[in-house]
Design an enzyme around this catalytic site. Structure first.
Site, PDB file in Angstrom:
ATOM      1  N   PRO A 109       0.802  -1.230   0.000  1.00 56.58           N
ATOM      2  CA  PRO A 109       0.000   0.000   0.000  1.00 56.58           C
ATOM      3  C   PRO A 109       0.835   1.281   0.000  1.00 56.58           C
ATOM      4  O   PRO A 109       1.771   1.440   0.786  1.00 56.58           O
ATOM      5  CB  PRO A 109      -0.828  -0.117   1.282  1.00 56.58           C
ATOM      6  CG  PRO A 109      -0.960  -1.586   1.480  1.00 56.58           C
ATOM      7  CD  PRO A 109       0.360  -2.158   1.041  1.00 56.58           C
ATOM      8  N   CYS A 110       0.441   2.187  -0.903  1.00 58.60           N
ATOM      9  CA  CYS A 110       1.195   3.435  -1.068  1.00 58.60           C
ATOM     10  C   CYS A 110       0.577   4.619  -0.323  1.00 58.60           C
ATOM     11  O   CYS A 110       1.236   5.625  -0.105  1.00 58.60           O
ATOM     12  CB  CYS A 110       1.306   3.785  -2.545  1.00 58.60           C
ATOM     13  SG  CYS A 110      -0.287   4.160  -3.322  1.00 58.60           S
ATOM     14  N   GLN A 111      -0.682   4.506   0.065  1.00 57.68           N
ATOM     15  CA  GLN A 111      -1.382   5.650   0.654  1.00 57.68           C
ATOM     16  C   GLN A 111      -0.622   6.294   1.819  1.00 57.68           C
ATOM     17  O   GLN A 111      -0.583   7.520   1.915  1.00 57.68           O
ATOM     18  CB  GLN A 111      -2.794   5.254   1.093  1.00 57.68           C
ATOM     19  CG  GLN A 111      -3.713   4.852  -0.043  1.00 57.68           C
ATOM     20  CD  GLN A 111      -3.597   3.374  -0.408  1.00 57.68           C
ATOM     21  OE1 GLN A 111      -2.640   2.694  -0.051  1.00 57.68           O
ATOM     22  NE2 GLN A 111      -4.572   2.870  -1.139  1.00 57.68           N
TER      23      GLN A 111
END
Length: 183
Positions: A109-111
């Site tokens: 996940p990049c968020q």
């Protein structure tokens, strides 16, 4: 059994299957998929022409069955399953121990690291999911792994890219990164 089998891979944080498409185009065979998001799983299945159903399938490594499709990497790495006393833990360990794949790929996940997000980094729940990826790399011991994320890892305070690289290096890999501009 194939005479000259091509490389094999596991697709973690699979999304809609970008890595799958790339490696399939190179002649690689997917052995295991992990994606939590239901819409992404449905799209992945539609794009790649196989249906894994709603639950993961337990296929013996080396079988001609479609790859196993697992929902949640925290169950796969047992970080949550062990704590909950999950009865499937031994079965999952056996599956993971049996995989002999060449490539492990995925985009954790990049968020938590994105310039478009709140940039909470490792303080966000999803900010430490890369550690589950590290655990799968450790257990499966592929020839190579490819981890994808956003360039926010390079610009955040606290230098998260170095921590992530150090964690992968700690399980026995030489780790390098490259920023690829996609426009």
């Amino acid at each position: 059994m194939k005479e000259n089998p091509g490389p094999t891979f596991i697709d973690l944080f699979a999304g809609i299957g970008g890595f799958h498409e790339a490696f399939k185009g190179l002649g690689a065979e997917c052995k295991f998929v992990c994606e939590r998001d239901e819409a992404a799983r449905s799209t992945y299945q539609a794009f790649h022409g196989k249906s894994w159903g709603d639950e993961f399938l337990v296929n013996s490594p080396g079988s001609d069955c479609p790859p196993s499709f697992f929902r949640d990497i925290t169950d796969l790495t047992l970080s949550r399953s062990d704590k909950l006393g999950n009865k499937g833990t031994r079965k999952i360990r056996k599956i993971m121990a049996g995989f002999n794949v060449d490539i492990l790929c995925g985009g954790f996940p990049c968020q938590p690291f994105s310039q478009a997000g709140k940039r909470k980094g490792f303080d966000a729940d999803r900010g430490t999911l890369y550690q589950s990826y590290v655990e799968v790399v450790k257990r499966v011991n592929p020839i190579i792994f490819v981890a994808e994320n956003v360039n926010g890892l390079l610009t955040m305070a606290g230098n998260p890219i170095q921590k992530i690289m150090d964690d992968f290096a700690a399980v026995g890999y030489e780790v390098k990164y490259q920023l690829i501009k996609c426009e």
